[in-house]
Design a protein around this motif. Structure first.
Motif, PDB file in Angstrom:
ATOM      1  N   LYS A 108      45.034-102.158  24.339  1.00  0.00           N
ATOM      2  CA  LYS A 108      44.063-101.068  24.316  1.00  0.00           C
ATOM      3  C   LYS A 108      43.124-101.207  23.119  1.00  0.00           C
ATOM      4  O   LYS A 108      41.900-101.109  23.261  1.00  0.00           O
ATOM      5  CB  LYS A 108      44.778 -99.713  24.283  1.00  0.00           C
ATOM      6  CG  LYS A 108      43.836 -98.523  24.211  1.00  0.00           C
ATOM      7  CD  LYS A 108      44.534 -97.191  24.463  1.00  0.00           C
ATOM      8  CE  LYS A 108      45.571 -96.861  23.423  1.00  0.00           C
ATOM      9  NZ  LYS A 108      46.041 -95.457  23.547  1.00  0.00           N
ATOM     10  N   LEU A 109      43.695-101.462  21.939  1.00  0.00           N
ATOM     11  CA  LEU A 109      42.855-101.635  20.755  1.00  0.00           C
ATOM     12  C   LEU A 109      41.947-102.858  20.884  1.00  0.00           C
ATOM     13  O   LEU A 109      40.768-102.813  20.510  1.00  0.00           O
ATOM     14  CB  LEU A 109      43.733-101.764  19.513  1.00  0.00           C
ATOM     15  CG  LEU A 109      43.809-100.527  18.613  1.00  0.00           C
ATOM     16  CD1 LEU A 109      44.357 -99.345  19.380  1.00  0.00           C
ATOM     17  CD2 LEU A 109      44.615-100.807  17.360  1.00  0.00           C
ATOM     18  N   PHE A 110      42.505-103.948  21.408  1.00  0.00           N
ATOM     19  CA  PHE A 110      41.718-105.168  21.566  1.00  0.00           C
ATOM     20  C   PHE A 110      40.564-104.920  22.544  1.00  0.00           C
ATOM     21  O   PHE A 110      39.431-105.363  22.317  1.00  0.00           O
ATOM     22  CB  PHE A 110      42.609-106.293  22.073  1.00  0.00           C
ATOM     23  CG  PHE A 110      42.117-107.682  21.749  1.00  0.00           C
ATOM     24  CD1 PHE A 110      40.843-107.919  21.267  1.00  0.00           C
ATOM     25  CD2 PHE A 110      42.952-108.781  21.944  1.00  0.00           C
ATOM     26  CE1 PHE A 110      40.405-109.208  20.965  1.00  0.00           C
ATOM     27  CE2 PHE A 110      42.532-110.068  21.660  1.00  0.00           C
ATOM     28  CZ  PHE A 110      41.249-110.279  21.163  1.00  0.00           C
ATOM     29  N   GLY A 111      40.841-104.206  23.621  1.00  0.00           N
ATOM     30  CA  GLY A 111      39.784-103.895  24.577  1.00  0.00           C
ATOM     31  C   GLY A 111      38.653-103.111  23.934  1.00  0.00           C
ATOM     32  O   GLY A 111      37.464-103.376  24.186  1.00  0.00           O
ATOM     33  N   CYS A 112      39.000-102.149  23.088  1.00  0.00           N
ATOM     34  CA  CYS A 112      37.970-101.383  22.375  1.00  0.00           C
ATOM     35  C   CYS A 112      37.163-102.293  21.450  1.00  0.00           C
ATOM     36  O   CYS A 112      35.937-102.159  21.339  1.00  0.00           O
ATOM     37  CB  CYS A 112      38.623-100.259  21.580  1.00  0.00           C
ATOM     38  SG  CYS A 112      39.325 -98.931  22.575  1.00  0.00           S
ATOM     39  N   ALA A 127      42.394-104.182  31.321  1.00  0.00           N
ATOM     40  CA  ALA A 127      42.555-102.913  32.028  1.00  0.00           C
ATOM     41  C   ALA A 127      43.642-103.004  33.085  1.00  0.00           C
ATOM     42  O   ALA A 127      44.480-102.096  33.218  1.00  0.00           O
ATOM     43  CB  ALA A 127      41.219-102.507  32.663  1.00  0.00           C
ATOM     44  N   ARG A 128      43.669-104.114  33.815  1.00  0.00           N
ATOM     45  CA  ARG A 128      44.662-104.281  34.881  1.00  0.00           C
ATOM     46  C   ARG A 128      46.077-104.318  34.301  1.00  0.00           C
ATOM     47  O   ARG A 128      47.008-103.723  34.858  1.00  0.00           O
ATOM     48  CB  ARG A 128      44.363-105.546  35.672  1.00  0.00           C
ATOM     49  CG  ARG A 128      45.255-105.724  36.915  1.00  0.00           C
ATOM     50  CD  ARG A 128      44.780-106.854  37.800  1.00  0.00           C
ATOM     51  NE  ARG A 128      44.828-108.142  37.143  1.00  0.00           N
ATOM     52  CZ  ARG A 128      43.761-108.871  36.830  1.00  0.00           C
ATOM     53  NH1 ARG A 128      42.548-108.435  37.121  1.00  0.00           N
ATOM     54  NH2 ARG A 128      43.891-110.055  36.241  1.00  0.00           N
ATOM     55  N   ALA A 129      46.247-105.007  33.177  1.00  0.00           N
ATOM     56  CA  ALA A 129      47.563-105.088  32.553  1.00  0.00           C
ATOM     57  C   ALA A 129      48.039-103.707  32.107  1.00  0.00           C
ATOM     58  O   ALA A 129      49.204-103.336  32.316  1.00  0.00           O
ATOM     59  CB  ALA A 129      47.511-106.042  31.357  1.00  0.00           C
ATOM     60  N   ILE A 130      47.160-102.929  31.497  1.00  0.00           N
ATOM     61  CA  ILE A 130      47.526-101.588  31.036  1.00  0.00           C
ATOM     62  C   ILE A 130      47.872-100.689  32.209  1.00  0.00           C
ATOM     63  O   ILE A 130      48.891 -99.979  32.195  1.00  0.00           O
ATOM     64  CB  ILE A 130      46.382-100.989  30.194  1.00  0.00           C
ATOM     65  CG1 ILE A 130      46.260-101.736  28.858  1.00  0.00           C
ATOM     66  CG2 ILE A 130      46.613 -99.494  29.947  1.00  0.00           C
ATOM     67  CD1 ILE A 130      45.028-101.384  28.056  1.00  0.00           C
ATOM     68  N   LEU A 131      47.052-100.700  33.243  1.00  0.00           N
ATOM     69  CA  LEU A 131      47.273 -99.820  34.390  1.00  0.00           C
ATOM     70  C   LEU A 131      48.534-100.191  35.167  1.00  0.00           C
ATOM     71  O   LEU A 131      49.214 -99.322  35.709  1.00  0.00           O
ATOM     72  CB  LEU A 131      46.058 -99.846  35.308  1.00  0.00           C
ATOM     73  CG  LEU A 131      44.780 -99.207  34.745  1.00  0.00           C
ATOM     74  CD1 LEU A 131      43.598 -99.444  35.678  1.00  0.00           C
ATOM     75  CD2 LEU A 131      44.980 -97.709  34.523  1.00  0.00           C
TER      76      LEU A 131
END
Length: 219
Positions: A108-112, A127-131
């Motif tokens: 999440k932090l890396f995506g931001c 996003a897919r990994a988190i979801l």
């Protein structure tokens, strides 16, 4: 908006700031910005995450990192380069799932970071990994004590350093630091052989033990 440094990390390290007793936020462009509340927008990424994803979906990830961070920073004796941590002693119940959640927190932090900095990495697999609650195949974490040259009373993340192959990102690395604990977050295309990946951890490697890395100064 997601905090650049986890609010629980800031609270445990500094306590509650106020206008009379502020924190000070630094970047390469500007230093000593006064912060009188942990809810200040200064402490958050500029991009936004939907409410559901940033609360219910990722709450287990936040809690896993909070517990890992607090437990490892309070360890006696303190962590040192070369020693091994056993996640089962940090998370006595289902360490594998808890460490996956730590991995997902840093996704999440890396995506931001990717969105805010315009880093040439495809955000969709993050996003897919988190979801789906699954690890990102190409993101690794390195854990270790904060280098002696870095302040002990600091929390936050560095900029992302990128190595390109053509117009694609082959390798990207950045650090998250809180007190005496540092985490090196890395993205590596398959086949990359980078020094930072030595002794780095990924959920597919299992959770029996994690070697503490010897980080140099992040400056």
């Amino acid at each position: 908006r997601e905090h650049r440094a986890k609010a629980s990390d800031l609270l445990s390290l500094f306590g509650l700031p106020s206008q009379k007793n502020p924190l000070y936020f630094h970047t390469d462009k500007r230093r000593n910005r006064r912060v009188g509340s942990l809810k200040s927008d200064i402490l958050k990424f500029s991009n936004r995450i939907c409410e559901k994803c940033n609360s219910a979906t990722t709450q287990p990830h936040d809690y896993a990192w909070q517990h890992f961070s607090e437990t490892v920073r309070a360890r006696v004796p303190a962590i040192a380069p070369g020693i091994y941590l056993r996640p089962s002693r940090i998370f006595p119940y289902n360490a594998r799932a808890a460490m996956l959640n730590v991995h997902l927190y840093f996704l999440k932090l890396f995506g931001c970071q990717i969105i805010e900095g315009g880093t040439p990495i495809d955000i969709e697999p993050f996003a897919r990994a988190i979801l789906n609650g699954r690890a990102h195949d190409d993101v690794y974490l390195g854990f270790g004590p904060t280098p002696p040259g870095d302040p002990a009373n600091m929390a936050g993340g560095s900029d992302v350093q990128v190595a390109k192959l053509g117009d694609k990102c082959a390798f990207a690395t950045w650090f998250y630091e809180v007190g005496n604990l540092s985490v090196n977050i890395m993205y590596a295309m398959p086949g990359e052989r980078r020094e930072g990946l030595v002794d780095a951890w990924h959920p597919r490697l299992g959770c029996k033990r994690i070697k503490m890395k010897d980080f140099k100064s992040h400056e």
